[in-house]
Design an enzyme around this catalytic site. Structure first.
Site, PDB file in Angstrom:
ATOM      1  CE1 TYR A   1       9.712   6.173  -7.676  1.00 56.70           C
ATOM      2  CE2 TYR A   1      11.317   7.126  -6.183  1.00 56.70           C
ATOM      3  CZ  TYR A   1      10.181   6.372  -6.398  1.00 56.70           C
ATOM      4  OH  TYR A   1       9.516   5.832  -5.330  1.00 56.70           O
TER       5      TYR A   1
ATOM      6  CE  LYS B   1     -13.390  18.557 -11.005  1.00 56.37           C
ATOM      7  NZ  LYS B   1     -13.169  19.013 -12.369  1.00 56.37           N
TER       8      LYS B   1
END
Ligand code: UDP
Length: 213
Positions: free
Chosen positions: A46, A6
């Site tokens: 995961y 960003k």
């Protein structure tokens, strides 16, 4: 990484995974399927980690108009895998080359679809070159499905190995079947995997033959 992207206004790719579909009830898996994932099992860290990362990517897209790309990677293999990676293709090849037992977890009837790394990388490049606003998620994988027993037999035959097949317990929450629906990748990225399993497996075997003692 999203904060960094960003700040510097970078395009950012998430290497997500077919694990977001968990042990799927829909076959083949398309991007609109939300999956069947155990939130507290041994694979959850995961699976849910990748799902949470997708959520964060899409929140940054909605809130900050960040230029995100999300690909869901199905089983991938090829040269330069680590011999102790623990994944099925590297395990079987290394075991076959060393004459050690081939370790099938469960009865070997579970299926996977194996994509060669060269095809996979090509898909990432194409995805990164799509226009802003095309976020995915896009499945990337090779939609040809094999049972783990078939993979073991192919590996033994291509290596010319006398290794025996042994059957070990199936780990908890091991998905029974997995195959990508790659309609979006085909139409949007104009991408179709080119390397089929026999050819890719032979090349990977040659790589391991040269590298392992
Ligand atoms: N597997 C196996 N023997 C091995 C390693 C894996 O039978 O030595 C099986 C494993 O249980 C799973 C499949 O092969 O059903 C693919 O496993 P891998 O870890 O490569 O990928 P994933 O489970 O993430 O698809």
């Amino acid at each position: 990484m999203l904060g960094l992207a960003k700040r510097v206004k970078a395009r950012i790719l998430q290497a997500s995974t077919s694990e977001v579909y968990g042990d799927p009830e829909v076959h083949p898996q398309h991007e609109g399927y939300w999956g069947k994932v155990n939130p507290i099992g041994i694979r959850s860290c995961y699976d849910e980690g990748k799902r949470c990362a997708e959520t964060l990517f899409f929140d940054y897209y909605r809130q900050h108009n960040l230029d995100i790309k999300v690909v869901r990677i199905f089983n991938t293999y090829g040269p330069k895998m680590h011999p102790n990676d623990g994944r099925v293709v590297s395990n079987f090849i290394v075991q076959a080359l060393k004459g050690e037992d081939i370790t099938i977890y469960g009865d070997g009837s579970q299926t996977r679809s194996f994509c060669h790394v060269d095809d996979m990388v090509q898909a990432f490049i194409l995805m990164m070159n799509t226009e802003k606003g095309f976020t995915g998620p896009v499945n990337v994988g090779n939609p040809c499905e094999y049972s783990i027993l078939e993979l073991a037999e192919k590996t033994l035959s291509f290596v010319g190995s006398k290794s025996r097949i042994v059957y070990l317990p199936l780990p908890q929450d091991d998905p029974k079947q997995r195959m990508p629906d790659i309609t979006i990748a085909q139409s949007k990225l104009d991408w179709t995997p080119k390397v089929q399993l026999d050819e890719g497996l032979k090349g990977t075997i040659e790589y391991f033959r040269k590298t392992i003692k």
